[in-house]
Design a protein around this motif. Structure first.
Motif, mmCIF file in Angstrom:
data_model
loop_
_atom_site.group_PDB
_atom_site.id
_atom_site.type_symbol
_atom_site.label_atom_id
_atom_site.label_comp_id
_atom_site.label_asym_id
_atom_site.label_seq_id
_atom_site.Cartn_x
_atom_site.Cartn_y
_atom_site.Cartn_z
ATOM 1 N N HIS A 23 18.867 33.238 -57.347
ATOM 2 C CA HIS A 23 18.500 34.079 -58.485
ATOM 3 C C HIS A 23 18.421 33.286 -59.789
ATOM 4 O O HIS A 23 17.972 33.802 -60.810
ATOM 5 N N ASP A 24 18.868 32.014 -59.776
ATOM 6 C CA ASP A 24 18.723 31.153 -60.954
ATOM 7 C C ASP A 24 17.374 30.443 -60.993
ATOM 8 O O ASP A 24 17.008 29.865 -62.018
ATOM 9 N N ALA A 161 13.698 35.842 -56.259
ATOM 10 C CA ALA A 161 13.456 34.413 -56.092
ATOM 11 C C ALA A 161 11.954 34.164 -56.028
ATOM 12 O O ALA A 161 11.198 34.998 -55.528
ATOM 13 N N PRO A 162 11.488 33.048 -56.536
ATOM 14 C CA PRO A 162 10.041 32.798 -56.586
ATOM 15 C C PRO A 162 9.428 32.571 -55.217
ATOM 16 O O PRO A 162 10.106 32.168 -54.266
ATOM 17 N N SER A 163 8.130 32.821 -55.140
ATOM 18 C CA SER A 163 7.342 32.383 -53.990
ATOM 19 C C SER A 163 7.071 30.891 -54.136
ATOM 20 O O SER A 163 6.793 30.404 -55.235
ATOM 21 N N MET A 164 7.133 30.162 -53.014
ATOM 22 C CA MET A 164 6.933 28.711 -53.050
ATOM 23 C C MET A 164 5.791 28.270 -52.134
ATOM 24 O O MET A 164 5.712 27.104 -51.753
ATOM 25 N N VAL A 251 11.332 23.594 -38.385
ATOM 26 C CA VAL A 251 10.978 24.607 -39.378
ATOM 27 C C VAL A 251 11.699 24.337 -40.697
ATOM 28 O O VAL A 251 11.094 24.380 -41.773
ATOM 29 N N LYS A 252 12.974 24.020 -40.626
ATOM 30 C CA LYS A 252 13.741 23.771 -41.846
ATOM 31 C C LYS A 252 13.255 22.526 -42.579
ATOM 32 O O LYS A 252 13.341 22.459 -43.815
ATOM 33 N N GLU A 253 12.741 21.540 -41.847
ATOM 34 C CA GLU A 253 12.226 20.341 -42.513
ATOM 35 C C GLU A 253 11.095 20.708 -43.465
ATOM 36 O O GLU A 253 10.985 20.152 -44.557
ATOM 37 N N TYR A 254 10.270 21.663 -43.078
ATOM 38 C CA TYR A 254 9.181 22.120 -43.942
ATOM 39 C C TYR A 254 9.707 22.992 -45.079
ATOM 40 O O TYR A 254 9.377 22.779 -46.247
ATOM 41 N N LEU A 255 10.513 23.990 -44.754
ATOM 42 C CA LEU A 255 10.983 24.920 -45.780
ATOM 43 C C LEU A 255 11.818 24.205 -46.836
ATOM 44 O O LEU A 255 11.678 24.475 -48.037
ATOM 45 N N PHE A 256 12.680 23.303 -46.401
ATOM 46 C CA PHE A 256 13.627 22.678 -47.328
ATOM 47 C C PHE A 256 13.070 21.433 -48.006
ATOM 48 O O PHE A 256 13.819 20.719 -48.673
ATOM 49 N N ARG A 257 11.759 21.198 -47.887
ATOM 50 C CA ARG A 257 11.132 20.266 -48.827
ATOM 51 C C ARG A 257 11.105 20.915 -50.208
ATOM 52 O O ARG A 257 11.114 20.225 -51.221
ATOM 53 N N ALA A 263 14.649 28.225 -50.400
ATOM 54 C CA ALA A 263 14.318 27.936 -49.005
ATOM 55 C C ALA A 263 15.318 28.586 -48.065
ATOM 56 O O ALA A 263 14.954 29.070 -46.984
ATOM 57 N N ALA A 264 16.594 28.624 -48.463
ATOM 58 C CA ALA A 264 17.611 29.276 -47.636
ATOM 59 C C ALA A 264 17.313 30.762 -47.480
ATOM 60 O O ALA A 264 17.514 31.342 -46.404
ATOM 61 N N GLU A 265 16.833 31.399 -48.548
ATOM 62 C CA GLU A 265 16.451 32.808 -48.454
ATOM 63 C C GLU A 265 15.242 32.982 -47.542
ATOM 64 O O GLU A 265 15.170 33.927 -46.760
#
Length: 342
Positions: A23-24, A161-164, A251-257, A263-265
């Motif tokens: 939320h920050d 949270a923003p869209s990325m 999957v996490k390798e892509y999201l957590f770039r 990305a956790a959300e």
């Protein structure tokens, strides 16, 4: 490359914000965007800013082409630092390192192509920052950082949270073969995890996962596509626990770039929808150096990897969420909330 010299500063910006909370994210991006815009001359600001509702916000691509926005090469040194500070708010530590390393490859390409007639212009500073709408207010806004093999798109609306997405990372060369940077593989983890998964499958599993069709020459969920591809290949339910763990890492390798708290959300949404919704498909050869393609697709998102061009040494990878790209769901919720008077 001037931008690359300031990598330690930008990484420090990231570490200074830890621990991160989703939320920050909007507030931090707004503050960084306002600081950046306040440093610009009126002429620069006219190039860097656009109406949120205009067509330019969705005009994304990853090829070398003419772009709108303010390029790094037209920024003063202090403005570049503030642009980097904004970029850092949208990426993880490793995502930022990948992004600026991708930018640096234009210098490698310039050297490799110096004797090539009519070679494209290669410039590590030819990356553009664009801001859509007004950051810090009550109305939706967004920003984009884009150039050759990078397209990073962010949308904010309300307190969510923003869209990325769309989020594109590419690499040419996929592996630097000569010179002082020989052996560099910026997107090597993305390649290796995909190959680890496909080679771990049994012959029976491979019959489901591997499509015996010509390997795509590029990603299929490209900027022109408004609806996702269909899930194909092997379903997660047909994988062993160890294979599923590799799929999750992929999957996490892509999201957590991208920014890790958001990305956790996004990962939590994948889990809530059910890992059984995930499908993994592969096309092409299984050995390094052979043209290949893979895709992981779930109910609302798709990630894609293609390495077929330049003798299988030119990587394109993308994460898209067709329910969330450019904040389509956030904007609908924002409008619904306004109409309900909440």
């Amino acid at each position: 490359m001037k931008l690359f010299r300031f990598l330690p500063f930008a990484l420090a910006c990231i570490f200074a914000t830890l621990p991160l909370r989703a939320h920050d994210a909007g507030a931090e991006m707004s503050a960084a965007a306002i600081n950046f815009l306040s440093s610009l001359t009126p002429e620069q600001k006219a190039k860097a800013t656009f109406d949120f509702s205009g067509d330019e916000r969705k005009n994304w691509h990853f090829i070398p082409r003419e772009r709108k926005g303010l390029p790094i090469k037209d920024m003063a040194p202090e403005q570049r630092l503030l642009a980097q500070a904004l970029l850092a708010t949208g990426l993880s530590n490793r995502g930022y390192a990948k992004a600026v390393s991708i930018m640096s490859l234009d210098a490698v390409l310039k050297e490799l192509e110096k004797d090539k007639p009519k070679a494209p212009v290669r410039d590590p500073d030819n990356y553009y920052l664009s801001v859509f709408g007004t950051p810090g207010g009550s109305e939706p806004w967004g920003w984009r950082f884009e150039g050759h093999h990078l397209s990073l798109n962010y949308t904010m609306a309300g307190n969510d949270a923003p869209s990325m997405t769309p989020s594109f990372f590419g690499s040419n060369p996929g592996e630097v073969k000569t010179g002082p940077r020989a052996g560099t593989r910026i997107l090597g983890v993305e390649e290796d995890l995909g190959r680890t998964l496909i080679t771990s499958l049994t012959e029976e599993q491979r019959k489901a996962a591997i499509l015996t069709v010509p390997t795509p020459k590029d990603i299929l969920n490209d900027p022109k596509r408004v609806d996702p591809t269909n899930p194909e290949g092997i379903a997660q339910g047909q994988l062993t626990a160890e294979q599923t763990a590799t799929l999750v890492k992929l999957v996490k390798e892509y999201l957590f770039r991208c920014r890790p708290d958001v990305a956790a959300e996004d990962w939590a949404k994948v889990e809530k929808a059910g890992l059984d919704k995930l499908h993994f498909t592969w096309m092409g050869g299984l050995e390094r150096g052979q043209p290949h393609y893979y895709r992981v697709q779930g109910g609302h998102f798709v990630l894609e990897y293609d390495n077929t061009q330049n003798e299988a040494n030119h990587v394109h990878s993308v994460w898209r969420d067709f329910d969330h790209d450019f904040g389509v769901d956030l904007l609908k919720a924002h409008v619904d909330s306004a109409h309900s008077g909440k």
